[in-house]
Design a protein around this motif. Structure first.
Motif, short mmCIF file in Angstrom:
data_model
loop_
_atom_site.label_atom_id
_atom_site.label_comp_id
_atom_site.label_asym_id
_atom_site.label_seq_id
_atom_site.Cartn_x
_atom_site.Cartn_y
_atom_site.Cartn_z
N LEU A 185 -6.34 16.05 -13.26
CA LEU A 185 -7.07 16.09 -11.99
C LEU A 185 -8.10 14.98 -11.90
CD1 LEU A 185 -7.58 17.49 -9.29
CD2 LEU A 185 -9.21 18.98 -10.47
N SER A 186 -8.82 14.69 -12.98
CA SER A 186 -9.85 13.65 -12.95
C SER A 186 -9.24 12.28 -12.61
CB SER A 186 -10.61 13.58 -14.27
OG SER A 186 -9.71 13.31 -15.33
N PHE A 187 -8.10 11.97 -13.21
CA PHE A 187 -7.43 10.69 -12.89
C PHE A 187 -7.00 10.66 -11.43
CE2 PHE A 187 -3.48 8.34 -12.29
CZ PHE A 187 -3.89 7.06 -12.68
N THR A 188 -6.47 11.75 -10.95
CA THR A 188 -6.02 11.84 -9.56
C THR A 188 -7.18 11.60 -8.60
OG1 THR A 188 -4.30 13.39 -10.20
CG2 THR A 188 -4.89 13.32 -7.87
N LEU A 189 -8.33 12.19 -8.87
CA LEU A 189 -9.49 12.02 -8.00
C LEU A 189 -10.01 10.58 -8.03
CD1 LEU A 189 -11.37 15.37 -8.69
CD2 LEU A 189 -9.96 14.75 -6.70
N VAL A 190 -10.04 9.97 -9.20
CA VAL A 190 -10.48 8.57 -9.30
C VAL A 190 -9.51 7.66 -8.56
CG1 VAL A 190 -10.82 6.65 -10.90
CG2 VAL A 190 -11.79 8.89 -11.43
N ALA A 191 -8.22 7.87 -8.75
CA ALA A 191 -7.23 7.05 -8.07
C ALA A 191 -7.33 7.22 -6.55
CB ALA A 191 -5.82 7.42 -8.55
N ALA A 192 -7.54 8.44 -6.10
CA ALA A 192 -7.69 8.69 -4.66
C ALA A 192 -8.92 7.98 -4.11
CB ALA A 192 -7.78 10.19 -4.39
N ALA A 193 -10.00 7.97 -4.87
CA ALA A 193 -11.22 7.28 -4.44
C ALA A 193 -11.00 5.77 -4.36
CB ALA A 193 -12.37 7.60 -5.39
N ALA B 119 0.83 -1.21 0.00
CA ALA B 119 0.00 0.00 0.00
C ALA B 119 0.87 1.26 0.00
CB ALA B 119 -0.93 0.00 1.21
N LEU B 120 1.93 1.26 0.78
CA LEU B 120 2.82 2.43 0.81
C LEU B 120 3.56 2.61 -0.51
CD1 LEU B 120 4.23 2.20 4.44
CD2 LEU B 120 2.67 3.93 3.51
N LEU B 121 3.99 1.50 -1.13
CA LEU B 121 4.63 1.61 -2.44
C LEU B 121 3.67 2.16 -3.47
CD1 LEU B 121 6.74 -1.67 -2.55
CD2 LEU B 121 7.60 0.67 -2.49
N LEU B 122 2.43 1.68 -3.45
CA LEU B 122 1.42 2.18 -4.38
C LEU B 122 1.15 3.66 -4.12
CD1 LEU B 122 -0.60 1.62 -6.62
CD2 LEU B 122 -2.24 0.94 -4.87
N LEU B 123 1.08 4.04 -2.87
CA LEU B 123 0.86 5.45 -2.52
C LEU B 123 2.00 6.31 -3.05
CD1 LEU B 123 -0.77 7.61 -0.99
CD2 LEU B 123 0.61 7.06 1.02
N GLY B 124 3.23 5.86 -2.87
CA GLY B 124 4.38 6.60 -3.38
C GLY B 124 4.35 6.72 -4.89
N LEU B 125 3.99 5.65 -5.56
CA LEU B 125 3.88 5.67 -7.01
C LEU B 125 2.81 6.65 -7.46
CD1 LEU B 125 4.70 4.38 -9.74
CD2 LEU B 125 2.84 2.75 -9.37
N MET B 126 1.67 6.62 -6.77
CA MET B 126 0.57 7.50 -7.14
C MET B 126 0.93 8.96 -6.86
SD MET B 126 -1.56 5.63 -8.59
CE MET B 126 -2.78 6.88 -8.85
N LEU B 127 1.62 9.23 -5.78
CA LEU B 127 2.00 10.61 -5.48
C LEU B 127 2.97 11.16 -6.52
CD1 LEU B 127 2.33 10.62 -1.60
CD2 LEU B 127 0.59 11.73 -2.99
N GLY B 128 3.86 10.30 -7.00
CA GLY B 128 4.77 10.72 -8.06
C GLY B 128 4.01 10.97 -9.36
N THR B 129 3.00 10.16 -9.60
CA THR B 129 2.20 10.28 -10.82
C THR B 129 1.29 11.51 -10.76
OG1 THR B 129 2.22 7.89 -11.03
CG2 THR B 129 0.56 9.06 -12.28
N VAL B 130 0.85 11.86 -9.59
CA VAL B 130 -0.10 12.97 -9.44
C VAL B 130 0.45 14.26 -10.02
CG1 VAL B 130 -1.14 14.47 -7.69
CG2 VAL B 130 -1.38 12.01 -7.51
N ALA B 131 1.73 14.45 -9.93
CA ALA B 131 2.32 15.68 -10.45
C ALA B 131 2.15 15.81 -11.97
CB ALA B 131 3.81 15.72 -10.09
N HIS B 132 1.97 14.67 -12.64
CA HIS B 132 1.88 14.69 -14.10
C HIS B 132 0.51 14.25 -14.62
CE1 HIS B 132 6.19 15.22 -14.05
NE2 HIS B 132 6.28 14.20 -13.23
N ALA B 133 -0.37 13.85 -13.75
CA ALA B 133 -1.66 13.30 -14.16
C ALA B 133 -2.74 14.38 -14.15
CB ALA B 133 -2.06 12.16 -13.23
#
Length: 71
Positions: free
Chosen positions: A40-48, A24-38
């Motif tokens: 907003l709609s993708f970021t919100l779906v991934a967060a949900a 879960a922490l690795l996935l969170l780190g990956l997603m946080l790195g991706t958020v900078a380039h993704a």
């Protein structure tokens, strides 16, 4: 003997829990790195999705602990 079996099962469960938390922490780190380039709609779906995943995990853990203490 029964106490040793219970302790072994608890240790096995704790290992799985730790592996799950690391994933879960690795996935969170990956997603946080991706958020900078993704977008907003993708970021919100991934967060949900991650929020639902963590909520399901919390419910399963709470339910499992209640079952362990009642037996």
């Amino acid at each position: 003997m029964c106490g040793a079996d219970t302790a072994a099962r608890r240790t096995h469960h704790e290992r799985h829990l730790m592996l799950f938390l690391v994933a879960a922490l690795l996935l969170l780190g990956l997603m946080l790195g991706t958020v900078a380039h993704a977008p907003l709609s993708f970021t919100l779906v991934a967060a949900a999705v991650i929020g639902v995943w963590l909520a399901v995990f919390a419910v399963r853990e709470r339910h499992g602990r209640r079952r362990e203490t009642s037996s």
